[in-house]
Design a protein around this motif. Sequence first.
Motif, PDB file in Angstrom:
ATOM      1  N   SER A 139      11.991  60.645  55.429  1.00  0.00           N
ATOM      2  CA  SER A 139      11.251  59.849  54.293  1.00  0.00           C
ATOM      3  C   SER A 139      10.187  60.615  53.773  1.00  0.00           C
ATOM      4  N   ASP A 140       9.063  61.654  54.062  1.00  0.00           N
ATOM      5  CA  ASP A 140       8.572  62.599  53.114  1.00  0.00           C
ATOM      6  C   ASP A 140       9.316  62.886  51.736  1.00  0.00           C
ATOM      7  N   LEU A 141      10.524  63.336  52.219  1.00  0.00           N
ATOM      8  CA  LEU A 141      11.489  63.913  51.308  1.00  0.00           C
ATOM      9  C   LEU A 141      11.824  62.805  50.266  1.00  0.00           C
ATOM     10  N   VAL A 142      12.155  62.045  50.822  1.00  0.00           N
ATOM     11  CA  VAL A 142      12.370  60.921  49.434  1.00  0.00           C
ATOM     12  C   VAL A 142      11.829  60.654  48.668  1.00  0.00           C
ATOM     13  N   GLU A 143      10.644  59.870  49.414  1.00  0.00           N
ATOM     14  CA  GLU A 143       9.351  59.738  48.640  1.00  0.00           C
ATOM     15  C   GLU A 143       8.390  60.811  47.517  1.00  0.00           C
ATOM     16  N   HIS A 144       8.264  62.433  47.837  1.00  0.00           N
ATOM     17  CA  HIS A 144       8.397  63.212  47.512  1.00  0.00           C
ATOM     18  C   HIS A 144       9.686  63.660  45.986  1.00  0.00           C
ATOM     19  N   MET A 145      10.529  63.284  46.821  1.00  0.00           N
ATOM     20  CA  MET A 145      12.047  63.851  45.454  1.00  0.00           C
ATOM     21  C   MET A 145      12.335  62.987  44.944  1.00  0.00           C
ATOM     22  N   GLY A 146      11.532  62.045  44.793  1.00  0.00           N
ATOM     23  CA  GLY A 146      12.163  61.085  44.420  1.00  0.00           C
ATOM     24  C   GLY A 146      13.462  60.548  44.492  1.00  0.00           C
ATOM     25  N   ILE A 147      14.157  60.895  44.981  1.00  0.00           N
ATOM     26  CA  ILE A 147      15.779  60.278  45.024  1.00  0.00           C
ATOM     27  C   ILE A 147      16.116  59.576  46.803  1.00  0.00           C
ATOM     28  N   HIS A 148      17.164  58.767  46.627  1.00  0.00           N
ATOM     29  CA  HIS A 148      17.475  58.317  47.701  1.00  0.00           C
ATOM     30  C   HIS A 148      17.616  58.939  48.641  1.00  0.00           C
ATOM     31  N   ARG A 149      17.525  58.673  49.978  1.00  0.00           N
ATOM     32  CA  ARG A 149      18.055  59.234  51.202  1.00  0.00           C
ATOM     33  C   ARG A 149      19.454  59.942  51.077  1.00  0.00           C
ATOM     34  N   ARG A 150      20.278  58.733  51.193  1.00  0.00           N
ATOM     35  CA  ARG A 150      22.046  59.302  50.214  1.00  0.00           C
ATOM     36  C   ARG A 150      22.177  60.568  49.889  1.00  0.00           C
ATOM     37  N   SER A 151      21.578  60.055  48.882  1.00  0.00           N
ATOM     38  CA  SER A 151      21.422  61.199  47.949  1.00  0.00           C
ATOM     39  C   SER A 151      21.025  62.990  48.451  1.00  0.00           C
ATOM     40  N   ILE A 152      19.758  62.728  49.220  1.00  0.00           N
ATOM     41  CA  ILE A 152      19.448  64.086  49.874  1.00  0.00           C
ATOM     42  C   ILE A 152      20.599  64.556  50.909  1.00  0.00           C
ATOM     43  N   TYR A 153      20.972  63.422  51.510  1.00  0.00           N
ATOM     44  CA  TYR A 153      22.303  64.081  52.733  1.00  0.00           C
ATOM     45  C   TYR A 153      23.609  64.485  51.870  1.00  0.00           C
ATOM     46  N   ASP A 154      24.137  63.722  50.705  1.00  0.00           N
ATOM     47  CA  ASP A 154      25.372  64.114  49.426  1.00  0.00           C
ATOM     48  C   ASP A 154      24.687  65.727  48.876  1.00  0.00           C
TER      49      ASP A 154
END
Length: 192
Positions: free
Chosen positions: A31-46
């Motif tokens: 959740s921290d990463l999603v918020e800080h990176m400004g991208i969706h969780r799915r995009s992080i995983y992809d």
Amino acid sequence: MARSKEFEENAVLDKAMRLFWEQGYEKTSMSDLVEHMGIHRRSIYDTFTDKRTLFLKAMDRFENRTDAKLAAGVKQSQTAREALQFIFDFMSKGEEGAPLGCMFVNSAVELACRDEEVDAKAVVAFEKVEQLLVEVVSWGQRNGEFSDQYEAQELAEYLHNALTGLRVMARTSVPKEKLQRISVLTMEILEK
């Protein structure tokens, strides 16, 4: 049809790197990463597969960035003493607006005893810094700036130990003046 990425990978990797650098691996949630990176969780995983892979890529990003800055600073130096001063300043004071300390030192303290890949990355990064210090100390010994009482490798190991301690202390509330005094004394020992 696959969607195209709506973000620049290195830009979001830089954001993840800074967050891991500041908070560490375990304290940083998805959740921290999603918020800080400004991208969706799915995009992080992809893009990065999982949190651990993202962390390892962030470590690589930190290493490449730090190596480039250290090499540029040493290359611009006119003397070995000036180069060594640059390294100590860079390592102890950090960069304006950057998290305190060193991502590799922080990660080694947090994870190296139980994560072989993090340990290996940290050891390689530390060896690179020591090799740079060997080159600077050898340069200073050839020019008569530094004592040749000890081998350049021994002095580089000593200096790296001092730098690692400074990077740990930089994350605390220890006064910056104390870090500066330690840096100055450490460098003066080379001249005796």
